[in-house]
Enzyme design. Structure first.
Site, PDB file in Angstrom:
ATOM      1  N   ASP A  31      61.792  72.466 -37.975  1.00  0.00           N
ATOM      2  CA  ASP A  31      61.459  73.272 -36.797  1.00  0.00           C
ATOM      3  C   ASP A  31      62.023  74.672 -37.000  1.00  0.00           C
ATOM      4  O   ASP A  31      63.032  74.847 -37.685  1.00  0.00           O
ATOM      5  CB  ASP A  31      62.058  72.640 -35.532  1.00  0.00           C
ATOM      6  CG  ASP A  31      61.295  73.032 -34.284  1.00  0.00           C
ATOM      7  OD1 ASP A  31      60.562  72.191 -33.729  1.00  0.00           O
ATOM      8  OD2 ASP A  31      61.406  74.215 -33.863  1.00  0.00           O
ATOM      9  N   GLU A 152      46.788  63.173 -31.983  1.00  0.00           N
ATOM     10  CA  GLU A 152      47.766  62.220 -31.444  1.00  0.00           C
ATOM     11  C   GLU A 152      47.356  61.819 -30.023  1.00  0.00           C
ATOM     12  O   GLU A 152      46.961  62.659 -29.229  1.00  0.00           O
ATOM     13  CB  GLU A 152      49.157  62.876 -31.439  1.00  0.00           C
ATOM     14  CG  GLU A 152      50.255  61.987 -30.913  1.00  0.00           C
ATOM     15  CD  GLU A 152      50.252  60.614 -31.596  1.00  0.00           C
ATOM     16  OE1 GLU A 152      50.404  60.539 -32.817  1.00  0.00           O
ATOM     17  OE2 GLU A 152      50.069  59.600 -30.878  1.00  0.00           O
ATOM     18  N   LEU A 154      49.504  59.701 -28.072  1.00  0.00           N
ATOM     19  CA  LEU A 154      50.637  59.104 -27.354  1.00  0.00           C
ATOM     20  C   LEU A 154      50.809  59.728 -25.974  1.00  0.00           C
ATOM     21  O   LEU A 154      50.401  60.864 -25.733  1.00  0.00           O
ATOM     22  CB  LEU A 154      51.931  59.224 -28.170  1.00  0.00           C
ATOM     23  CG  LEU A 154      52.521  60.610 -28.479  1.00  0.00           C
ATOM     24  CD1 LEU A 154      53.225  61.245 -27.305  1.00  0.00           C
ATOM     25  CD2 LEU A 154      53.475  60.497 -29.645  1.00  0.00           C
ATOM     26  N   ARG A 155      51.431  58.940 -25.082  1.00  0.00           N
ATOM     27  CA  ARG A 155      51.812  59.448 -23.762  1.00  0.00           C
ATOM     28  C   ARG A 155      53.317  59.642 -23.741  1.00  0.00           C
ATOM     29  O   ARG A 155      54.047  58.814 -24.289  1.00  0.00           O
ATOM     30  CB  ARG A 155      51.491  58.426 -22.651  1.00  0.00           C
ATOM     31  CG  ARG A 155      50.051  58.209 -22.356  1.00  0.00           C
ATOM     32  CD  ARG A 155      49.889  56.896 -21.616  1.00  0.00           C
ATOM     33  NE  ARG A 155      50.429  55.802 -22.421  1.00  0.00           N
ATOM     34  CZ  ARG A 155      50.705  54.575 -21.960  1.00  0.00           C
ATOM     35  NH1 ARG A 155      50.504  54.279 -20.709  1.00  0.00           N
ATOM     36  NH2 ARG A 155      51.187  53.640 -22.747  1.00  0.00           N
ATOM     37  N   PHE A 250      44.235  54.531 -15.275  1.00  0.00           N
ATOM     38  CA  PHE A 250      43.972  55.921 -14.862  1.00  0.00           C
ATOM     39  C   PHE A 250      43.137  56.019 -13.596  1.00  0.00           C
ATOM     40  O   PHE A 250      42.284  56.888 -13.445  1.00  0.00           O
ATOM     41  CB  PHE A 250      43.380  56.736 -16.022  1.00  0.00           C
ATOM     42  CG  PHE A 250      44.479  57.192 -16.942  1.00  0.00           C
ATOM     43  CD1 PHE A 250      45.137  56.278 -17.745  1.00  0.00           C
ATOM     44  CD2 PHE A 250      44.908  58.496 -16.941  1.00  0.00           C
ATOM     45  CE1 PHE A 250      46.198  56.655 -18.534  1.00  0.00           C
ATOM     46  CE2 PHE A 250      45.973  58.892 -17.733  1.00  0.00           C
ATOM     47  CZ  PHE A 250      46.615  57.962 -18.534  1.00  0.00           C
ATOM     48  N   CYS A 261      49.553  68.449 -21.181  1.00  0.00           N
ATOM     49  CA  CYS A 261      48.348  68.114 -21.945  1.00  0.00           C
ATOM     50  C   CYS A 261      47.051  68.236 -21.149  1.00  0.00           C
ATOM     51  O   CYS A 261      46.235  69.097 -21.441  1.00  0.00           O
ATOM     52  CB  CYS A 261      48.504  66.706 -22.502  1.00  0.00           C
ATOM     53  SG  CYS A 261      50.005  66.563 -23.484  1.00  0.00           S
TER      54      CYS A 261
END
Ligand code: NAD
Ligand code: UGA
Length: 449
Positions: A31, A152, A154-155, A250, A261
């Protein structure tokens, strides 16, 4: 064992690095944020994500995971590099690709051997081709590379389990051999792997997020109709969800979608459409409906307690959803600001997000726990659906409030129970609102599978 570099150690990058190292690969996570890397080397997590600290600790101890700010050493001996940098909303909702561009340049300038560059950031359709152009131009001498899109899904809050058990892995590339090599990396996850071209893979990501956001706006619209007609949206969603074509996920009505997001990705997709002279009618409606949710809850509060001037309101939850400390586009910020603009004093409690939230909400007093938050407030609003809020001693909460008014923005409580406890309670889209006339029952025949 493969050697992998992960560029960008945020919610996605850190989870990607930790999970790939746990699958037995050697991973170097890079990073540009020196503080972040120093902290990680000391074992300090930059984000709250259940299970992540243990996973990182275990793989660092096993010598499979390390952190750096140095591109050259990170790329040495790596066969794969994942780009996981942020792609925030820029002007007019267009995705801002400055971090992707700088990551691509740094990779090109520092690579020493052939490399497969895998883009995990959510990027506009066509970005993979653009990354390849930037890299070719930035390389001091030509070295082979291939670009693969691997979006990706993912949550936050369930990131590790989502990464390790994906519904599918999507790979896009014009270089089939490179895509196959990336597929190999994912075989242990035992999920279906869709291999397609770069632009299609990039679009699958946006279309997936936009569809989920559409479901949320849809159920929120249904919630408002339910409320005016006397139906209960929670039961409606449950009843709809048994149809496999609809699905039960959902369909939780409430304050609408927030986070880092859905808001930015729906906007970015609409922008892409408009750039191509298409009118994104559905996406525009999704954003419009979502944009009304936060103001709606404040109006509802006025219905319950009257003028907000001089009132003290407590917010149960600040993070955009449970199990994260992420405050990006969290409904709590707009709600708190609207309450304060109407003259109310706002207090809040969140199990993990208060430190992050204090930067956005300097005028909101943070409470030590839900019980001290409740002391003397004129109303409480449930903003985040933390599990621990579902198990509060509600009698204790009621007795310490100035008035027992609870506005449940996430429908976490049972209206009948709240009413019998003496609360003035209102959820979202719960038509009978606790009057207790109906109780939906589902009978499953004993011979049903
Ligand atoms: P984040 O902001 O948490 O992390 C991004 C990291 O990248 C930061 O640590 C930043 O310092 C670093 N960075 C920026 N420029 C860099 C560079 N040139 N070189 C090295 N590091 C650099 O972002 P995030 O939430 O992890 O999201 C990353 C991407 O993944 C976005 O495109 C997002 O849309 C997508 N995504 C996010 C999620 C999620 O749940 N957060 C899920 C799926 C996809
Ligand atoms: C979402 C997607 O679920 C992930 O698949 C995707 O990878 C990610 O975006 C991304 O692209 O970055 P996330 O934002 O972490 O993940 O959280 P979600 O659980 O999807 O919730 C998003 C928002 O919608 C939250 O504010 C949540 O409270 C809200 N929501 C969700 C509802 O209002 N109702 C629901 O039924 C579900």
């Amino acid at each position: 064992m493969k050697q992998i570099t992960v560029v960008g150690v945020g919610y996605v990058g850190l989870v990607t690095a930790a999970c790939f190292s746990d699958l037995g690969n050697k991973v170097i996570a890079l990073d540009v944020n020196e503080e972040r890397v120093k902290g990680l080397k000391r074992g300090e997590m930059p984000i709250y994500e259940p299970g992540l600290e243990e996973l990182v600790e275990r793989n660092v101890a096993a010598g499979r995971l390390d952190f750096t700010t140095d591109y050259k050493s990170a790329l040495q001996d790596s066969e794969f590099v994942f780009i996981c940098v942020g792609t925030p909303s820029g002007v007019d909702g267009k995705a801002d690709l400055k971090y992707v561009e700088s990551a691509a340049r740094s990779i090109a300038e520092n690579m020493q051997a052939p490399l497969i560059v895998i883009n995990k950031s959510t990027v506009p359709v066509g970005t993979g081709d653009w990354v390849a152009e930037i890299m070719a131009e930035a390389q001091p001498k030509a070295i082979d590379f291939a670009v693969v899109s691997c979006p990706e899904f993912l949550r936050e809050g369930a990131a590790i389990s989502d990464f390790m058990n994906p519904h599918r892995t999507v790979l896009g590339s014009l270089d089939r051999e490179a895509a196959d090599k990336v597929a190999q990396l994912h075989l242990q996850l035992r999920s279906p792997i869709v291999i397609t071209d770069l632009r299609t893979a990039e679009m699958i990501k946006y279309a997936s997020n936009a569809f989920l956001a559409t479901k949320i706006s849809f159920i929120n619209e249904i919630a408002d109709i339910c409320e005016s007609l006397g139906a209960d949206v929670k039961e409606v969603a449950a009843g709809m969800g048994f149809d496999a074509r609809i699905g039960k996920h959902f369909l939780e009505a409430g304050l609408g979608y927030g986070g880092s997001c859905f808001p930015k990705d729906v906007k970015a997709l609409a922008f892409m459409a408009e750039e191509m002279n298409q009118e994104p009618r559905i996406l525009n409606a999704v954003m419009h409906v979502n944009g009304l949710r936060r103001g709606m809850i404040v109006e509802r509060l006025k219905d319950l307690v009257g003028d907000l001037d001089g009132k003290t309101i407590g917010l149960l939850g600040l993070a955009f959803k449970a199990n994260t400390d992420d405050m990006r586009d969290a409904p709590s910020v707009d709600i708190a600001n609207a309450l304060m603009a109407a003259g109310a004093t706002v207090r809040a409690f969140d199990p993990v997000a208060m430190e992050v939230a204090a930067r956005d909400l300097p005028k909101v007093a943070m409470a030590d726990d839900a019980y001290s938050l409740a002391e003397g407030v004129d109303a409480l609003i449930v903003v985040t659906d933390w599990n621990e809020f579902k198990h509060l001693d509600l009698e204790r909460i009621r007795d310490s409030m100035a008035a027992p008014v609870l506005l449940d923005g996430r429908n976490i409580y049972f209206p009948d129970q709240m009413k019998s406890l003496g609360f003035t309670y209102r959820g979202v889209g719960r038509g009978y609102n606790g009057a207790g006339e109906v109780q939906t029952e589902v009978k499953v025949p004993t011979n049903a599978v």
